[in-house]
Design a protein around this motif. Structure first.
Motif, PDB file in Angstrom:
ATOM      1  N   SER A 198      32.477  38.749  16.651  1.00  0.00           N
ATOM      2  CA  SER A 198      31.259  38.461  15.880  1.00  0.00           C
ATOM      3  C   SER A 198      31.422  38.708  14.388  1.00  0.00           C
ATOM      4  N   GLY A 199      32.333  39.648  14.013  1.00  0.00           N
ATOM      5  CA  GLY A 199      32.535  39.920  12.581  1.00  0.00           C
ATOM      6  C   GLY A 199      31.731  41.106  12.087  1.00  0.00           C
ATOM      7  N   ALA A 200      31.612  42.143  12.920  1.00  0.00           N
ATOM      8  CA  ALA A 200      30.916  43.374  12.498  1.00  0.00           C
ATOM      9  C   ALA A 200      31.648  43.975  11.292  1.00  0.00           C
ATOM     10  N   SER A 234      31.360  30.567  19.666  1.00  0.00           N
ATOM     11  CA  SER A 234      30.346  29.647  20.188  1.00  0.00           C
ATOM     12  C   SER A 234      29.057  29.730  19.370  1.00  0.00           C
ATOM     13  N   ASP A 235      28.946  30.765  18.531  1.00  0.00           N
ATOM     14  CA  ASP A 235      27.726  30.954  17.745  1.00  0.00           C
ATOM     15  C   ASP A 235      28.008  30.636  16.271  1.00  0.00           C
ATOM     16  N   GLY A 236      27.475  29.513  15.810  1.00  0.00           N
ATOM     17  CA  GLY A 236      27.679  29.099  14.419  1.00  0.00           C
ATOM     18  C   GLY A 236      27.015  30.029  13.425  1.00  0.00           C
ATOM     19  N   GLY A 245      32.461  26.630  19.201  1.00  0.00           N
ATOM     20  CA  GLY A 245      32.600  26.173  20.578  1.00  0.00           C
ATOM     21  C   GLY A 245      33.156  27.276  21.463  1.00  0.00           C
ATOM     22  N   ASP A 246      33.429  26.895  22.714  1.00  0.00           N
ATOM     23  CA  ASP A 246      33.898  27.861  23.703  1.00  0.00           C
ATOM     24  C   ASP A 246      35.405  28.098  23.515  1.00  0.00           C
ATOM     25  N   LEU A 247      35.775  29.339  23.245  1.00  0.00           N
ATOM     26  CA  LEU A 247      37.197  29.644  22.987  1.00  0.00           C
ATOM     27  C   LEU A 247      38.065  29.331  24.199  1.00  0.00           C
TER      28      LEU A 247
HETATM   29  C1  LIG Z   1      32.114  54.178  13.522  1.00  0.00           C
HETATM   30  C2  LIG Z   1      32.428  52.821  14.085  1.00  0.00           C
HETATM   31  C3  LIG Z   1      33.724  52.334  13.948  1.00  0.00           C
HETATM   32  C4  LIG Z   1      34.049  51.072  14.464  1.00  0.00           C
HETATM   33  N1  LIG Z   1      35.339  50.612  14.293  1.00  0.00           N
HETATM   34  C5  LIG Z   1      35.622  49.357  14.728  1.00  0.00           C
HETATM   35  C6  LIG Z   1      36.923  48.794  14.535  1.00  0.00           C
HETATM   36  O1  LIG Z   1      37.844  49.437  14.000  1.00  0.00           O
HETATM   37  N2  LIG Z   1      37.153  47.541  14.962  1.00  0.00           N
HETATM   38  C7  LIG Z   1      36.184  46.780  15.576  1.00  0.00           C
HETATM   39  O2  LIG Z   1      36.473  45.640  15.948  1.00  0.00           O
HETATM   40  N3  LIG Z   1      34.967  47.290  15.774  1.00  0.00           N
HETATM   41  C8  LIG Z   1      34.664  48.553  15.392  1.00  0.00           C
HETATM   42  N4  LIG Z   1      33.418  49.058  15.641  1.00  0.00           N
HETATM   43  C9  LIG Z   1      32.509  48.294  16.529  1.00  0.00           C
HETATM   44  C10 LIG Z   1      31.772  47.159  15.810  1.00  0.00           C
HETATM   45  O3  LIG Z   1      30.590  47.660  15.231  1.00  0.00           O
HETATM   46  C11 LIG Z   1      31.404  46.042  16.813  1.00  0.00           C
HETATM   47  O4  LIG Z   1      30.647  46.602  17.859  1.00  0.00           O
HETATM   48  C12 LIG Z   1      32.628  45.333  17.413  1.00  0.00           C
HETATM   49  O5  LIG Z   1      33.498  44.913  16.399  1.00  0.00           O
HETATM   50  C13 LIG Z   1      32.138  44.104  18.186  1.00  0.00           C
HETATM   51  O6  LIG Z   1      33.228  43.493  18.818  1.00  0.00           O
HETATM   52  P1  LIG Z   1      33.180  41.939  19.152  1.00  0.00           P
HETATM   53  O7  LIG Z   1      33.018  41.151  17.886  1.00  0.00           O
HETATM   54  O8  LIG Z   1      34.375  41.661  20.000  1.00  0.00           O
HETATM   55  O9  LIG Z   1      31.917  41.835  20.097  1.00  0.00           O
HETATM   56  P2  LIG Z   1      30.499  41.193  19.859  1.00  0.00           P
HETATM   57  O10 LIG Z   1      29.849  41.714  18.636  1.00  0.00           O
HETATM   58  O11 LIG Z   1      29.748  41.348  21.141  1.00  0.00           O
HETATM   59  O12 LIG Z   1      30.794  39.653  19.584  1.00  0.00           O
HETATM   60  C14 LIG Z   1      31.286  38.772  20.550  1.00  0.00           C
HETATM   61  C15 LIG Z   1      31.318  37.392  19.918  1.00  0.00           C
HETATM   62  O13 LIG Z   1      31.925  36.501  20.828  1.00  0.00           O
HETATM   63  C16 LIG Z   1      31.229  35.255  20.768  1.00  0.00           C
HETATM   64  N5  LIG Z   1      31.458  34.587  22.042  1.00  0.00           N
HETATM   65  C17 LIG Z   1      31.014  34.956  23.281  1.00  0.00           C
HETATM   66  N6  LIG Z   1      31.512  34.111  24.224  1.00  0.00           N
HETATM   67  C18 LIG Z   1      32.283  33.206  23.560  1.00  0.00           C
HETATM   68  C19 LIG Z   1      33.070  32.104  23.994  1.00  0.00           C
HETATM   69  N7  LIG Z   1      33.188  31.773  25.294  1.00  0.00           N
HETATM   70  N8  LIG Z   1      33.727  31.380  23.057  1.00  0.00           N
HETATM   71  C20 LIG Z   1      33.630  31.700  21.736  1.00  0.00           C
HETATM   72  N9  LIG Z   1      32.913  32.748  21.287  1.00  0.00           N
HETATM   73  C21 LIG Z   1      32.251  33.504  22.189  1.00  0.00           C
HETATM   74  C22 LIG Z   1      29.782  35.632  20.494  1.00  0.00           C
HETATM   75  O14 LIG Z   1      29.086  34.561  19.886  1.00  0.00           O
HETATM   76  C23 LIG Z   1      29.942  36.831  19.560  1.00  0.00           C
HETATM   77  O15 LIG Z   1      29.945  36.424  18.201  1.00  0.00           O
HETATM   78  C24 LIG Z   1      33.077  50.312  15.137  1.00  0.00           C
HETATM   79  C25 LIG Z   1      31.774  50.819  15.260  1.00  0.00           C
HETATM   80  C26 LIG Z   1      31.449  52.044  14.752  1.00  0.00           C
HETATM   81  C27 LIG Z   1      30.050  52.559  14.893  1.00  0.00           C
END
Ligand SMILES: Cc1cc2nc3c(=O)[nH]c(=O)nc-3n(C[C@H](O)[C@H](O)[C@H](O)COP(=O)(O)OP(=O)(O)OC[C@H]3O[C@@H](n4cnc5c(N)ncnc54)[C@H](O)[C@@H]3O)c2cc1C
Length: 311
Positions: free
Chosen positions: A258-260, A278-280, A294-296
């Motif tokens: 997601s790009g947190a 999948s989420d623009g 789209g779907d990865l």
């Molecule tokens: C103190 C602290 C430190 C942290 N340190 C880190 C760190 O070092 N690194 C890190 O990564 N995070 C870190 N986090 C966690 C961070 O805040 C996020 O929770 C985490 O990065 C989310 O991971 P994600 O993007 O994989 O998941 P999500 O936020 O759940 O995003 C998943 C994404 O996948 C997409 N998606 C779902 N299904 C599909 C599909 N079939 N095809 C295409 N796209 C799809 C969704 O649209 C969504 O954008 C930290 C948090 C805290 C509080």
């Protein structure tokens, strides 16, 4: 003069160390470097003297030993400030030096103006906050945030001075005893030119097969988000971000991430970001140079198939 701890990899100074040298030079004083174990060529980086510490016990990283050597050299040279890269090693050695010397440490700095008191800009909260700090110290200890300061060459004649430091048993109590190969197929995340990274959107441990396949075709390292390491799909060594590895590839391919802010904190050095999501409207779209919406599970295998076809 100011003293800079320079880390090296494969016979060259690392980029974060060259960035630290660039910021150290902005104090306008002669710059000396400390290299541990063996020397590297620093002639392009404004270093007047490169001090090379040689000792049989320095074959593996020992943070207290490095801090002891850096502290003694700073005393001998009467250094007015000490710098290091804000890497895991740089921050650890400088924290130990700060504790030994009873001096304050300003970590992850990106800019400074000479004092007194010295004014520093620090990266906080994984890069989402910039702090202006004044550091009033007889010997400021400063680490430089990786990939936030451009390397500026400064050709200089560098004198090399080798020495054998005195180390106590206590200095060597903490040291690297063993290297365990990462799961990235031998390509280091920090040095990879291409990183293919998966997030929660990959869906499962097994789902990473398509990420690994694409990484293999691109000679890339596999990375992931914290959601993935928390789920146990990949080891922590693959995690990119604030509490993971900071990467600096030419291309970072983020699949289902997601790009947190905490993830993006690890991407400051990435030259181009391709987001597959999948989420623009996902936050990563704000930083992405290219995006495929789209779907990865369809897109990633399609890219791999196309690469195979082109070969
Ligand atoms: C103190 C602290 C430190 C942290 N340190 C880190 C760190 O070092 N690194 C890190 O990564 N995070 C870190 N986090 C966690 C961070 O805040 C996020 O929770 C985490 O990065 C989310 O991971 P994600 O993007 O994989 O998941 P999500 O936020 O759940 O995003 C998943 C994404 O996948 C997409 N998606 C779902 N299904 C599909 C599909 N079939 N095809 C295409 N796209 C799809 C969704 O649209 C969504 O954008 C930290 C948090 C805290 C509080």
């Amino acid at each position: 003069m100011v003293l800079v701890l320079v880390e090296q990899s494969e016979g060259k100074a690392t980029d974060p160390s060259l960035q630290a040298l660039t910021l150290a030079r902005s104090l306008g004083k002669p710059v000396h470097a400390l290299l541990i174990g063996s020397g590297v060529d620093l002639g392009q980086h404004g270093v007047a003297v490169a001090h090379v510490a040689e000792h049989p016990a320095l074959g593996s990283f020992a943070p207290d030993a490095w801090a002891a050597i850096l502290g003694h050299l700073a005393d001998d040279l009467n250094a007015s400030a000490v710098f290091a890269a804000g890497t895991e090693r740089g921050n650890e050695v400088m924290a130990r030096l700060a504790a030994r010397a009873g001096l304050p440490l300003a970590a992850n700095c990106i800019a400074l103006s000479p004092g007194p008191p010295l004014t520093l800009t620090r990266l906080r909260w994984g890069g989402s906050l910039l702090e202006e700090a004044r550091l009033d110290s007889p010997r400021p200890l400063i680490t430089v945030a990786p990939y936030a300061v451009p390397i500026e060459p400064a050709p200089t004649e560098t004198n090399v001075e080798k020495f054998t430091p005195e180390l106590s048993e206590a200095d060597l109590l903490v040291r690297v005893a063993e290297h365990v190969g990462a799961s990235t197929g031998g390509i280091s995340l920090t040095e990879a030119k291409v990183v293919v990274s998966g997030g929660r959107g990959v869906g499962s441990k097994e789902g990473f097969a398509i990420i690994e396949e694409l990484a293999g075709l691109l000679n890339a390292a596999v990375g992931c988000s914290r959601a993935v390491t928390s789920a146990g799909w990949r080891p922590h060594t693959d995690q990119v971000g604030q509490t993971g590895t900071k990467v600096a590839p030419d291309v970072y391919i983020a699949c289902g991430i997601s790009g947190a802010t905490q993830h993006m904190a690890g991407l400051k050095g990435a030259k181009r970001i391709l987001a597959i999501n999948s989420d623009g409207e996902a936050p990563i779209m704000l930083s992405a140079d290219y995006a495929v919406i789209g779907d990865l599970k369809e897109i990633v295998p399609a890219i791999s198939a196309e690469i195979r076809k082109q070969r």
